[in-house]
Write a protein that holds these residues in place. Structure first.
Motif, mmCIF file in Angstrom:
data_model
loop_
_atom_site.group_PDB
_atom_site.id
_atom_site.type_symbol
_atom_site.label_atom_id
_atom_site.label_comp_id
_atom_site.label_asym_id
_atom_site.label_seq_id
_atom_site.Cartn_x
_atom_site.Cartn_y
_atom_site.Cartn_z
ATOM 1 N N LYS A 1 0.835 6.909 40.853
ATOM 2 C CA LYS A 1 1.851 7.367 39.906
ATOM 3 C C LYS A 1 3.196 6.682 40.134
ATOM 4 O O LYS A 1 4.041 6.666 39.233
ATOM 5 N N ASN A 2 3.386 6.152 41.348
ATOM 6 C CA ASN A 2 4.672 5.570 41.734
ATOM 7 C C ASN A 2 4.464 4.154 42.247
ATOM 8 O O ASN A 2 3.561 3.908 43.059
ATOM 9 N N VAL A 3 5.292 3.228 41.803
ATOM 10 C CA VAL A 3 5.223 1.851 42.285
ATOM 11 C C VAL A 3 6.579 1.485 42.884
ATOM 12 O O VAL A 3 7.623 1.650 42.244
ATOM 13 N N VAL A 4 6.526 1.007 44.128
ATOM 14 C CA VAL A 4 7.738 0.701 44.885
ATOM 15 C C VAL A 4 7.805 -0.807 45.128
ATOM 16 O O VAL A 4 6.849 -1.392 45.658
ATOM 17 N N LEU B 1 5.429 -1.889 33.987
ATOM 18 C CA LEU B 1 4.978 -0.678 34.677
ATOM 19 C C LEU B 1 5.839 0.520 34.281
ATOM 20 O O LEU B 1 5.331 1.626 34.074
ATOM 21 N N LYS B 2 7.129 0.294 34.155
ATOM 22 C CA LYS B 2 8.034 1.366 33.716
ATOM 23 C C LYS B 2 7.657 1.838 32.308
ATOM 24 O O LYS B 2 7.583 3.043 32.036
ATOM 25 N N LYS C 1 6.497 5.847 37.679
ATOM 26 C CA LYS C 1 7.810 5.959 38.310
ATOM 27 C C LYS C 1 8.016 4.700 39.152
ATOM 28 O O LYS C 1 7.127 4.295 39.907
ATOM 29 N N ILE C 2 9.199 4.102 39.026
ATOM 30 C CA ILE C 2 9.478 2.832 39.686
ATOM 31 C C ILE C 2 10.604 3.017 40.707
ATOM 32 O O ILE C 2 11.664 3.569 40.385
#
Length: 200
Positions: free
Chosen positions: A3-6, A97-98, A103-104
Motif C-alpha cells: 500500500k505504501n512505496v518509499v 504510483l501516486k 501512499k508515497i
C-alpha cells in the motif's frame, strides 16, 4: 499487499554524480581526485547528512585538510547543489504510483541546505504523503532506528511497505525492519520489477 512505496532520493529520484561534476570543472585529474577525497569521502560528509555539522563548518574543515586546493574546494562547496537534477524516468514512476492510489513516502540521507534546494526546485516532492530526511532527525540509513521512525511516524505496516534504494546496505537495513525492498539499478529495471509486482 503493498500500500505504501518509499523512495530514496540520491541516484534514485535525483542525480548525484560528484566525479562527473568535478571533471566538468577541473581538467587536472589529480585535482579531481584530491577534491573528491577531501569532500565526498570525508568524515564530515555523513555528519552533514546527520545534521550535526553545517556546510560552512564542513567547508572550513575541508580547506584545512587540503589547503593546496582551498580555492577549488570552496568553488565545489558553493556549486555542488547544481548537480542535483531530477531523474525524470524515476520521477514518472513516482507520479504514476501516486496516481494509482499508493501512499508515497521519501526516506533519504540528505544534507539540510541541499535538501531545501532539491525540494524547492522539484514540484513532484509535494506529492509525497510523508518524508523522513536524515538531517531532521539526526539518524542515518542503514541504522535500524531510522526505519522504525518511518514506520511509527506514518503508522505504516512494514509488510505493506516497499522501499526503493540504490545502496545495498540501506536495502538490507529495511529488510531487517520487515520492509519489502527493491535494490534500484535503473528506472527501466525498476519499472519492470513494479510491473512484476502488479504495482504498475
Amino acid at each position: 499487499m503493498i500500500k505504501n512505496v518509499v523512495f530514496d532520493i540520491g541516484n534514485v529520484l535525483i542525480n548525484f554524480k560528484p566525479f562527473e561534476f568535478l571533471r566538468e570543472r577541473f581538467a587536472d585529474e589529480a585535482v579531481v581526485q584530491a577534491v573528491y577525497s577531501t569532500i565526498f569521502e570525508s568524515k564530515e560528509w555523513p555528519e552533514l547528512d546527520r545534521g550535526t555539522i553545517t556546510e560552512e563548518q564542513a567547508t572550513e574543515n575541508f580547506c584545512r585538510y587540503c589547503s593546496e586546493y582551498e580555492e577549488e574546494i570552496r568553488k565545489v562547496m558553493r556549486e555542488w547543489h547544481s548537480m542535483l537534477t531530477p531523474i525524470e524516468a524515476t520521477v514518472d514512476i513516482f507520479k504514476e504510483l501516486k496516481q494509482k492510489g499508493y501512499k508515497i513516502y521519501v526516506l533519504s540521507n540528505y544534507h539540510m541546505k541541499a535538501f531545501e534546494s532539491t525540494y524547492n526546485n522539484n514540484e513532484f516532492f509535494k506529492l509525497a504523503d510523508g518524508m523522513v530526511v536524515s538531517h531532521r532527525i539526526n539518524m542515518l540509513k542503514p541504522e535500524p532506528e531510522i526505519y522504525d521512525f518511518l514506520l511509527k511516524e506514518y503508522s505504516l505496516n512494514a509488510q505493506e511497505t516497499l522501499f526503493i534504494d540504490d545502496t545495498l546496505a540501506n536495502v538490507e537495513g529495511a529488510n531487517k525492519a520487515g520492509i519489502e525492498t527493491i535494490f534500484f539499478k535503473s528506472a527501466e529495471a525498476l519499472r519492470e520489477k513494479l510491473k512484476g509486482l502488479k504495482l504498475l
